[in-house]
Design an enzyme around this catalytic site. Sequence first.
Site, PDB file in Angstrom:
ATOM      1  N   GLY A 108      -0.892   3.078  14.403  1.00  0.00           N
ATOM      2  CA  GLY A 108      -1.212   3.665  13.094  1.00  0.00           C
ATOM      3  C   GLY A 108      -2.692   3.621  12.745  1.00  0.00           C
TER       4      GLY A 108
ATOM      5  N   ALA B  70      -4.402   0.010  12.003  1.00  0.00           N
ATOM      6  CA  ALA B  70      -4.655  -0.737  13.236  1.00  0.00           C
ATOM      7  C   ALA B  70      -5.883  -0.163  13.942  1.00  0.00           C
ATOM      8  CB  ALA B  70      -3.428  -0.662  14.138  1.00  0.00           C
TER       9      ALA B  70
ATOM     10  N   ARG C  34       6.930   3.099  17.646  1.00  0.00           N
ATOM     11  CA  ARG C  34       7.926   3.893  18.385  1.00  0.00           C
ATOM     12  C   ARG C  34       7.314   4.674  19.537  1.00  0.00           C
ATOM     13  NH1 ARG C  34       9.806   7.121  13.299  1.00  0.00           N
ATOM     14  NH2 ARG C  34       7.553   7.136  13.322  1.00  0.00           N
TER      15      ARG C  34
ATOM     16  N   ASP D 200      -5.120  -8.928   0.646  1.00  0.00           N
ATOM     17  CA  ASP D 200      -5.827  -8.093  -0.318  1.00  0.00           C
ATOM     18  C   ASP D 200      -7.227  -8.001   0.265  1.00  0.00           C
ATOM     19  OD1 ASP D 200      -7.615  -7.289  -2.377  1.00  0.00           O
ATOM     20  OD2 ASP D 200      -6.031  -7.671  -3.829  1.00  0.00           O
ATOM     21  N   HIS D 201      -7.560  -6.866   0.869  1.00  0.00           N
ATOM     22  CA  HIS D 201      -8.785  -6.866   1.686  1.00  0.00           C
ATOM     23  C   HIS D 201     -10.055  -7.056   0.840  1.00  0.00           C
ATOM     24  CE1 HIS D 201      -8.972  -2.490   0.840  1.00  0.00           C
ATOM     25  NE2 HIS D 201     -10.262  -2.608   1.056  1.00  0.00           N
TER      26      HIS D 201
ATOM     27  N   GLU E 148     -14.527   5.785  -5.945  1.00  0.00           N
ATOM     28  CA  GLU E 148     -14.483   6.348  -4.587  1.00  0.00           C
ATOM     29  C   GLU E 148     -14.826   7.824  -4.645  1.00  0.00           C
ATOM     30  OE1 GLU E 148     -11.324   5.114  -1.824  1.00  0.00           O
ATOM     31  OE2 GLU E 148     -10.233   4.638  -3.648  1.00  0.00           O
TER      32      GLU E 148
ATOM     33  N   HIS F 235      -6.543  -5.314  -6.132  1.00  0.00           N
ATOM     34  CA  HIS F 235      -7.985  -5.564  -6.000  1.00  0.00           C
ATOM     35  C   HIS F 235      -8.684  -5.828  -7.337  1.00  0.00           C
ATOM     36  CE1 HIS F 235      -6.927  -4.012  -2.169  1.00  0.00           C
ATOM     37  NE2 HIS F 235      -7.064  -2.732  -2.443  1.00  0.00           N
TER      38      HIS F 235
HETATM   39  N1  LIG Z   1      -4.769   3.010   6.493  1.00  0.00           N
HETATM   40  C1  LIG Z   1      -5.450   2.288   5.627  1.00  0.00           C
HETATM   41  O1  LIG Z   1      -6.666   2.424   5.442  1.00  0.00           O
HETATM   42  C2  LIG Z   1      -4.763   1.227   4.826  1.00  0.00           C
HETATM   43  C3  LIG Z   1      -3.433   0.919   5.038  1.00  0.00           C
HETATM   44  N2  LIG Z   1      -2.840  -0.084   4.331  1.00  0.00           N
HETATM   45  C4  LIG Z   1      -1.440  -0.447   4.578  1.00  0.00           C
HETATM   46  O2  LIG Z   1      -1.214  -0.659   5.972  1.00  0.00           O
HETATM   47  C5  LIG Z   1       0.098  -0.256   6.320  1.00  0.00           C
HETATM   48  C6  LIG Z   1       0.015   0.766   7.457  1.00  0.00           C
HETATM   49  O3  LIG Z   1      -0.708   1.892   7.011  1.00  0.00           O
HETATM   50  P1  LIG Z   1      -1.236   3.016   8.032  1.00  0.00           P
HETATM   51  O4  LIG Z   1      -1.700   2.406   9.283  1.00  0.00           O
HETATM   52  O5  LIG Z   1      -2.167   3.839   7.233  1.00  0.00           O
HETATM   53  O6  LIG Z   1       0.108   3.843   8.309  1.00  0.00           O
HETATM   54  P2  LIG Z   1       0.375   4.891   9.490  1.00  0.00           P
HETATM   55  O7  LIG Z   1       1.407   5.820   8.963  1.00  0.00           O
HETATM   56  O8  LIG Z   1      -0.876   5.420  10.038  1.00  0.00           O
HETATM   57  O9  LIG Z   1       1.038   3.982  10.618  1.00  0.00           O
HETATM   58  C7  LIG Z   1       2.385   3.565  10.572  1.00  0.00           C
HETATM   59  C8  LIG Z   1       2.740   2.867  11.869  1.00  0.00           C
HETATM   60  O10 LIG Z   1       4.115   2.498  11.844  1.00  0.00           O
HETATM   61  C9  LIG Z   1       4.749   2.970  13.057  1.00  0.00           C
HETATM   62  N3  LIG Z   1       6.157   3.247  12.745  1.00  0.00           N
HETATM   63  C10 LIG Z   1       6.639   4.135  11.830  1.00  0.00           C
HETATM   64  N4  LIG Z   1       7.982   4.079  11.808  1.00  0.00           N
HETATM   65  C11 LIG Z   1       8.355   3.134  12.709  1.00  0.00           C
HETATM   66  C12 LIG Z   1       9.607   2.614  13.133  1.00  0.00           C
HETATM   67  N5  LIG Z   1      10.770   3.032  12.631  1.00  0.00           N
HETATM   68  N6  LIG Z   1       9.625   1.641  14.082  1.00  0.00           N
HETATM   69  C13 LIG Z   1       8.455   1.195  14.611  1.00  0.00           C
HETATM   70  N7  LIG Z   1       7.241   1.648  14.259  1.00  0.00           N
HETATM   71  C14 LIG Z   1       7.195   2.612  13.319  1.00  0.00           C
HETATM   72  C15 LIG Z   1       3.933   4.195  13.424  1.00  0.00           C
HETATM   73  O11 LIG Z   1       3.955   4.480  14.789  1.00  0.00           O
HETATM   74  P3  LIG Z   1       4.991   5.432  15.550  1.00  0.00           P
HETATM   75  O12 LIG Z   1       4.987   6.737  14.849  1.00  0.00           O
HETATM   76  O13 LIG Z   1       4.425   5.436  16.932  1.00  0.00           O
HETATM   77  O14 LIG Z   1       6.285   4.720  15.462  1.00  0.00           O
HETATM   78  C16 LIG Z   1       2.521   3.701  13.109  1.00  0.00           C
HETATM   79  O15 LIG Z   1       2.053   2.859  14.140  1.00  0.00           O
HETATM   80  C17 LIG Z   1       0.728   0.282   5.032  1.00  0.00           C
HETATM   81  O16 LIG Z   1       1.428  -0.776   4.427  1.00  0.00           O
HETATM   82  C18 LIG Z   1      -0.476   0.653   4.175  1.00  0.00           C
HETATM   83  O17 LIG Z   1      -0.182   0.587   2.795  1.00  0.00           O
HETATM   84  C19 LIG Z   1      -3.549  -0.814   3.420  1.00  0.00           C
HETATM   85  C20 LIG Z   1      -4.866  -0.538   3.137  1.00  0.00           C
HETATM   86  C21 LIG Z   1      -5.584   0.511   3.804  1.00  0.00           C
HETATM   87  O1  LIG Z   2      -6.362  -0.641  -0.804  1.00  0.00           O
HETATM   88  C1  LIG Z   2      -6.973   0.400  -0.950  1.00  0.00           C
HETATM   89  O2  LIG Z   2      -8.313   0.366  -0.920  1.00  0.00           O
HETATM   90  C2  LIG Z   2      -9.055   1.538  -0.624  1.00  0.00           C
HETATM   91  C3  LIG Z   2     -10.484   1.238  -1.054  1.00  0.00           C
HETATM   92  O3  LIG Z   2     -10.966   0.191  -0.255  1.00  0.00           O
HETATM   93  P1  LIG Z   2     -12.519   0.055   0.056  1.00  0.00           P
HETATM   94  O4  LIG Z   2     -12.625  -1.188   0.849  1.00  0.00           O
HETATM   95  O5  LIG Z   2     -12.927   1.296   0.791  1.00  0.00           O
HETATM   96  O6  LIG Z   2     -13.181  -0.013  -1.281  1.00  0.00           O
HETATM   97  C4  LIG Z   2      -8.511   2.746  -1.328  1.00  0.00           C
HETATM   98  O7  LIG Z   2      -9.161   3.908  -0.840  1.00  0.00           O
HETATM   99  C5  LIG Z   2      -7.041   2.873  -1.041  1.00  0.00           C
HETATM  100  O8  LIG Z   2      -6.507   3.968  -1.797  1.00  0.00           O
HETATM  101  C6  LIG Z   2      -6.304   1.621  -1.398  1.00  0.00           C
HETATM  102  O9  LIG Z   2      -4.972   1.696  -0.894  1.00  0.00           O
END
Ligand SMILES: NC(=O)C1=CN([C@@H]2O[C@H](COP(=O)(O)OP(=O)(O)OC[C@H]3O[C@@H](n4cnc5c(N)ncnc54)[C@H](OP(=O)(O)O)[C@@H]3O)[C@@H](O)[C@H]2O)C=CC1
Ligand SMILES: O=C1O[C@H](COP(=O)(O)O)[C@@H](O)[C@H](O)[C@H]1O
Length: 501
Positions: free
Chosen positions: A18, A21, A49, A180-181, A219, A243
């Site tokens: 995702g 990561a 998956r 909470d980053h 933002e 935050h």
């Molecule tokens: N992205 C960001 O900047 C931020 C994200 N977060 C939090 O981090 C978390 C992840 O977000 P994000 O990375 O953006 O989400 P994504 O949608 O990009 O990633 C989701 C991940 O979950 C996997 N996945 C989905 N369904 C399944 C399943 N049934 N079994 C196993 N794996 C599964 C997907 O891979 P695959 O399709 O290969 O299964 C993928 O690796 C969330 O809780 C989000 O709120 C928090 C702050 C910032």
């Molecule tokens: O947790 C979150 O934070 C970002 C903002 O983080 P920053 O470190 O770039 O200030 C926000 O964009 C996002 O919507 C929210 O889920």
Amino acid sequence: MTTNETHTSLIMIFGATGDLAKRKLYPSLFHLYRKGKLADKFAIIGTARSPWTHEEFRANVKDSVLTALGSNEQIDDFASHFYYQPHDVTDSESYIKLRNLAGELDSKYELQGNRIFYLAMAPEFFGTIADHLKSDGLTETEGFKRLIIEKPFGHDLESAEKLNAQIRQSFAEEEIYRIDHYLGKAMVQNIEVIRFANAFFEPLWNHRYISNIQITSSEKLGVEERARYYEKSGALRDMVQNHMLQMVALLAMEPPIRLSTDEIRSEKVKVFRALRPIEGEEVNNYFVRGQYGPGSIDGEKVEGYRNELNVDPQSNTETFVAGKLMIDNFRWAGVPFYIRTGKRMTAKSTKIVVQFKDIPMNLYKNNHDQLNPNLLVIHIQPDEGITLHLNAKKSGQNMQTNPVKLNFSNEGSNGINTPEAYEKLLYDCLQGDATNFTHWDEVALSWRFVDKISEVWENTTSSTFPNYSSGSMGPDDADKLVEKDGFFWWNVTDLDVEDCK
Ligand SMILES: NC(=O)C1=CN([C@@H]2O[C@H](COP(=O)(O)OP(=O)(O)OC[C@H]3O[C@@H](n4cnc5c(N)ncnc54)[C@H](OP(=O)(O)O)[C@@H]3O)[C@@H](O)[C@H]2O)C=CC1
Ligand SMILES: O=C1O[C@H](COP(=O)(O)O)[C@@H](O)[C@H](O)[C@H]1O
């Protein structure tokens, strides 16, 4: 608690393919590796998956590090510690495969049975994964077991309570690291040091000398590809519940008797308990919601929120919140804490402005000098530092005053410091230091506060949305919220550390 030890652990990342990561976790782990904080005794299992092989996974990890950091020194050694196991979170059999792989890597890298499970996936899976980790034997290990759990932790108090009860079946509270980053950002961590390591701030840090505190986290980005989540969340749940309230707690808490995890958390909890509840008709006196319309950001035209992908064209979701928080205790009686946060605003900026009360009398008014209030500005991002706004004498034969700024710039870290925050927090977790993660009591109290506001907003459709243009600092009502108390929002775009030199 911080040391510079290296640490040994298996880190299992759920959601390894995702966005989070890729953009944050792999670059952070690479930094830790380069700094020698992971040593050679660590292994990462990525799972999702997608039917990747170990080699495909390693190629993706390398690619994410190169994209984020542009560095390839030691990258092959680093990537060789990564393993991939395709897996669906609802399928018990694949947890057995994960357990077997974890056992093999435990022996190969001498990991002493230490395990960190990082849930970087959609929140609806958090509880299921925690259940399986226990029922399929992954938590039966001789070393430590820790669960890092991403936000959002629930959607409201009720769902957060359910989730908490579920994960507590598999992990004790002290094994749960709720991320909470913002708590990993250098200048957020500096709030305590500024307050508690400087003789001249602590005596002034109260209602006698501070008139108001403003926290702005703006933002430029819009909702991007996250509308499915954001439509149900909005800025209140996405930014304020976690935050913004965490920053308020750090600014308002009493000095802890020592810098231990429990003492700091307990002082933060007291702040949340003292937060004046805002409910019913009061909500619109204390809080303002906004939604961005079309406009321009950095000279480029951008769409309004309702035209974004996967957004309801009649959406009632707020992309901006401004609020006035009152902390009803001896220290803060009568001092408003103003917060505002939103998407598609003028600048990407997080700043705290502590405005001190005016001195009792202006001796320089005969010279028609307007004395500016003293300000302490804490620059969280993109610039990092502290500025003190003072009044000094103008040079020459006169007694006129001049505003001056004393500036500390945290050199070398100008940018959005989110990856560094993840790096710090991952390292804290490796060390078993949960201070900069949120305790359940903090989460519960902040949901209790926020739920009362969302209840009102969800039950009344805003007739004014969209009410701010992209590229602005939010709706006019946000200005009025502060102006009716005789204040105004300090302009965060004029307060950059560089401008203060
Ligand atoms: N992205 C960001 O900047 C931020 C994200 N977060 C939090 O981090 C978390 C992840 O977000 P994000 O990375 O953006 O989400 P994504 O949608 O990009 O990633 C989701 C991940 O979950 C996997 N996945 C989905 N369904 C399944 C399943 N049934 N079994 C196993 N794996 C599964 C997907 O891979 P695959 O399709 O290969 O299964 C993928 O690796 C969330 O809780 C989000 O709120 C928090 C702050 C910032
Ligand atoms: O947790 C979150 O934070 C970002 C903002 O983080 P920053 O470190 O770039 O200030 C926000 O964009 C996002 O919507 C929210 O889920």
